[in-house]
Write an enzyme that holds these catalytic residues in place. Structure first.
Site, short mmCIF file in Angstrom:
data_model
loop_
_atom_site.label_atom_id
_atom_site.label_comp_id
_atom_site.label_asym_id
_atom_site.label_seq_id
_atom_site.Cartn_x
_atom_site.Cartn_y
_atom_site.Cartn_z
N ASP A 222 0.91 -1.13 -0.18
CA ASP A 222 -0.06 -0.07 0.03
C ASP A 222 0.78 1.19 -0.10
O ASP A 222 1.71 1.68 1.07
CB ASP A 222 -0.94 -0.06 1.43
CG ASP A 222 -1.91 1.14 1.09
OD1 ASP A 222 -1.79 2.00 0.25
OD2 ASP A 222 -3.10 0.91 1.98
N GLU A 224 -0.15 4.18 -0.93
CA GLU A 224 -1.22 5.25 -0.76
C GLU A 224 -1.50 5.48 -2.11
O GLU A 224 -0.96 5.45 -3.25
CB GLU A 224 -0.67 6.66 -0.42
CG GLU A 224 -1.76 7.66 -0.08
CD GLU A 224 -3.02 7.10 0.88
OE1 GLU A 224 -3.95 6.26 0.28
OE2 GLU A 224 -3.03 7.27 2.22
N ASN A 225 -3.13 5.79 -2.37
CA ASN A 225 -3.72 5.75 -3.72
C ASN A 225 -3.58 4.53 -4.59
O ASN A 225 -3.54 4.67 -5.72
CB ASN A 225 -3.61 7.22 -4.45
CG ASN A 225 -4.15 8.35 -3.50
OD1 ASN A 225 -5.17 8.14 -2.92
ND2 ASN A 225 -3.30 9.25 -3.44
N GLY A 297 -4.02 3.97 5.42
CA GLY A 297 -3.41 5.27 5.98
C GLY A 297 -4.30 6.16 6.42
O GLY A 297 -4.34 6.91 7.48
N ASP A 298 -5.61 6.44 5.89
CA ASP A 298 -6.87 7.30 6.13
C ASP A 298 -7.75 6.64 7.26
O ASP A 298 -8.98 7.24 7.24
CB ASP A 298 -7.52 7.72 5.00
CG ASP A 298 -7.88 6.72 3.85
OD1 ASP A 298 -7.72 5.45 4.47
OD2 ASP A 298 -8.28 6.87 2.93
N HIS A 417 -25.03 -13.54 11.34
CA HIS A 417 -25.19 -12.16 11.87
C HIS A 417 -25.22 -11.39 10.74
O HIS A 417 -24.34 -11.37 9.55
CB HIS A 417 -24.05 -11.96 12.87
CG HIS A 417 -22.79 -11.74 12.44
ND1 HIS A 417 -22.21 -10.81 11.84
CD2 HIS A 417 -21.95 -12.95 12.63
CE1 HIS A 417 -21.04 -11.12 11.70
NE2 HIS A 417 -20.37 -12.39 11.94
N PHE A 420 -24.99 -7.12 13.25
CA PHE A 420 -24.84 -7.56 14.65
C PHE A 420 -26.00 -8.12 15.05
O PHE A 420 -26.26 -8.57 16.30
CB PHE A 420 -24.28 -6.48 15.46
CG PHE A 420 -22.90 -5.95 14.96
CD1 PHE A 420 -21.94 -6.85 14.58
CD2 PHE A 420 -22.56 -4.73 15.11
CE1 PHE A 420 -20.48 -6.43 13.88
CE2 PHE A 420 -21.43 -4.04 14.60
CZ PHE A 420 -20.60 -5.00 14.07
N ASP A 436 -19.99 -15.09 8.15
CA ASP A 436 -21.14 -14.56 9.05
C ASP A 436 -21.93 -15.61 9.81
O ASP A 436 -22.72 -15.34 10.65
CB ASP A 436 -21.94 -13.36 8.49
CG ASP A 436 -21.12 -12.37 7.99
OD1 ASP A 436 -19.81 -11.99 8.41
OD2 ASP A 436 -21.37 -11.35 7.49
N HIS A 465 -29.14 -12.68 24.10
CA HIS A 465 -30.37 -12.15 24.01
C HIS A 465 -30.47 -11.03 24.64
O HIS A 465 -30.08 -10.93 26.00
CB HIS A 465 -31.56 -13.27 24.59
CG HIS A 465 -31.26 -13.70 26.14
ND1 HIS A 465 -32.05 -13.07 27.08
CD2 HIS A 465 -30.27 -14.33 26.66
CE1 HIS A 465 -31.53 -13.51 28.14
NE2 HIS A 465 -30.68 -14.41 28.41
N ASP A 490 -26.30 -13.35 29.97
CA ASP A 490 -26.97 -13.16 28.55
C ASP A 490 -26.23 -13.96 27.48
O ASP A 490 -27.04 -14.19 26.38
CB ASP A 490 -27.29 -11.72 28.10
CG ASP A 490 -28.15 -10.98 29.26
OD1 ASP A 490 -28.78 -11.76 30.23
OD2 ASP A 490 -28.33 -9.65 29.00
#
Ligand SMILES: *[C@@H]1O[C@H](CO)[C@@H](O)[C@H](O)[C@H]1NC(C)=O
Length: 500
Positions: A222, A224-225, A297-298, A417, A420, A436, A465, A490
């Site tokens: 990476d 950048e860009n 980086g951002d 999920h 969430f 998931d 729950h 829970d």
């Protein structure tokens, strides 16, 4: 006599090299580590200080985890004791180089704010990435989307066009195409300040910028860009798809020259996937010297991956130095650790999941259409209702060391999920759905003989729950269902023979 002396010196040299850590090897190559991060082991033979900090959910207390001995593997048992019957997060990854380049949860950036207060990124679960090194237990840093670490005020890290090297040991099977699972040099401003402002290892299967051969994942840089597999902004066919469980990834750069190298962290040598000129617009570089882990980086926070150890150096390491580091990594013998514990979620068994929260023990995880609730059901309920609370444990769709829950009355549909919340959905064959829908059982936080069920891809989150609806919840977080009150109860379930 002369030859005997030579031989003796040779044996001593070999013995001290075998004991040397990766940063001792870089130092002998005159490219010393200026940052050294690992939750699994010391990266210098003499290092015995703190490797990382964990913070536990029950009372917010912190402790530091150190190696079992100088140069050794992390004391995972100390973490297990400190975190017993509660949750734990990795809240600092210390710099072993002595320069103070410690990583902490990353601040908000130009691309995204993190989910925590002040826009800070999530911390990783302390138990998401169990491994062994030479048969000794340790934990890596499991980065889910939303999780990331950073240091914007570093010491000794390359800036401008200065030379540096870096390696990381990663999980070759944990990745995605989101931006960007990185480790390395980034902007001190948390914003995109233009091409060449970064020089970091990337691992994943994004094809948005460049790519290697096959379908990925790839080690790229990476800068950048752009994620680069070579000087060509698109595909470098010499940058292979990675298929090993543990991978050594290397990026290094100096004026007018840079390279990508990689290999299986468990065996064999490194290969050079690219070595040569910078891409146009990336010469000279404008490195800023912040350090990131798990993000762009951002502060782009869509990526996932697992980090075990990594360093950054001053100077451009020779291939020979890196080859010695690879031999050291192979000798550490990384192996996957068990993702599940406690009462087995036996694959093929039909089960129901009963709540254990006092006053709610008549509730079971059940589906109503595609919604997943905790409903009051008993052996005298209708057959339809009993079946709606009945699940077949299957081999985990996204990781075969955990499980997925197939509906008994809607064959081919699984609990997953989404934002969430738990839902019942058909298996659509995608990596996202599979991951998931994958959950790992562990000894229940509220007591032995019970089970807590962790989301494989978000190991800070467990089946919970909350006001009769089922979620994956963290122990204290931004959502109402992350409430700390009654958390352990829970998220603790009795696994029993299915009602239907
Ligand atoms: C299922 O959901 C519907 C629609 O919200 C509701 O009317 C019904 O009572 C629910 N059934 C059960 C068993 O919870």
């Amino acid at each position: 006599m002369a030859s005997r002396i030579t031989r003796t010196v040779g044996i001593l040299a070999t013995a001290s090299l075998a004991a040397a850590g990766p940063c001792d090897i870089y130092a002998s190559g005159n490219t010393p580590c200026v940052a050294a991060h690992s939750t699994t082991r010391a990266l210098y033979s003499a290092f015995s200080g703190a490797l990382y900090q964990v913070t536990r959910g029950s009372d917010g207390a912190t402790t530091n985890i150190a190696p079992l001995s100088a140069g050794g593997v992390a004391n995972a048992g100390a973490q297990d004791t400190f975190c017993a019957a509660t949750t734990c997060l990795i809240t600092k990854i210390y710099d072993q180089s002595g320069r103070g380049n410690t990583l902490s949860p990353a601040p908000p950036g130009g691309a995204a704010k993190g989910p925590q207060s002040g826009g800070v990124d999530n911390s990783a679960s302390a138990i998401g990435a169990p491994v062994t090194l030479n048969s000794q237990k340790a934990y890596g840093v499991f980065i889910s989307p939303g999780t990331g670490y950073r240091n914007d005020a570093t010491s000794g890290i390359a800036t401008g066009d200065a030379a540096e090297g870096m390696y990381a040991v990663l999980d070759g099977t944990h990745y995605n195409s989101g931006c960007c699972f990185d480790y390395g040099n980034a902007e001190t401003s948390n914003t995109d300040t233009g091409s060449g402002a970064m020089e970091a290892i990337y691992f994943g299967d994004s094809t948005y910028w460049g790519s290697g051969s096959g379908s990925g994942p790839w080690i790229m840089a990476d800068l950048e860009n752009g994620l680069f597999s070579g000087s060509n902004p698109k595909e470098n066919s010499a940058d292979p798809s990675i298929s090993s469980r543990f991978v050594t990834a290397i990026v290094k750069g100096e004026p007018t020259q840079w390279a990508i190298r990689g290999g299986n962290a468990d065996s064999g040598a490194l290969s050079t996937y690219y070595s040569g000129a910078r891409p146009s617009r990336y010469n000279p570089m404008h490195k800023q010297g912040a350090i990131i882990l798990g993000i762009g980086g951002d502060n782009s926070i869509s990526a996932q991956g697992t980090f075990y150890e990594g360093v950054m150096t001053s100077g451009y390491p020779s291939d020979a130095t890196e080859n010695s580091v690879q031999a050291n990594i192979v000798a550490a013998k990384y192996a996957a650790g068990p993702l599940q514990s406690g009462p087995a979620l036996t694959v093929g068994s039909s089960i129901s999941l009963r709540a254990t929260t006092p006053g709610y023990t008549d509730r079971y995880i059940a589906h109503n259409g595609t919604a997943i609730d905790s409903d009051i059901i008993s052996s005298s309920s209708s057959a339809a209702l009993r079946e709606s609370a009945s699940w077949i444990a299957r081999t985990g769709l996204g990781n075969s060391n955990c499980v997925s829950f197939e509906s008994k009355d809607v064959a081919g549909s699984y609990i997953r999920h989404y934002n969430f919340a738990l839902e019942l959905v058909a298996n659509d064959g995608t990596q996202q759905m599979h991951e998931d829908a994958t959950f790992c059982g562990q000894t229940g936080l509220a007591g032995s003989g019970t089970t807590s069920i962790r989301a494989w891809g978000y190991p800070t989150r467990f089946f919970r729950h909350y006001f009769d609806v089922a979620y994956i919840a963290t122990n204290g977080g931004p959502e109402a269902f992350d409430a700390t009150a009654s958390y352990n109860n829970d998220i603790t379930w009795q696994v029993r023979t299915s009602l239907g």
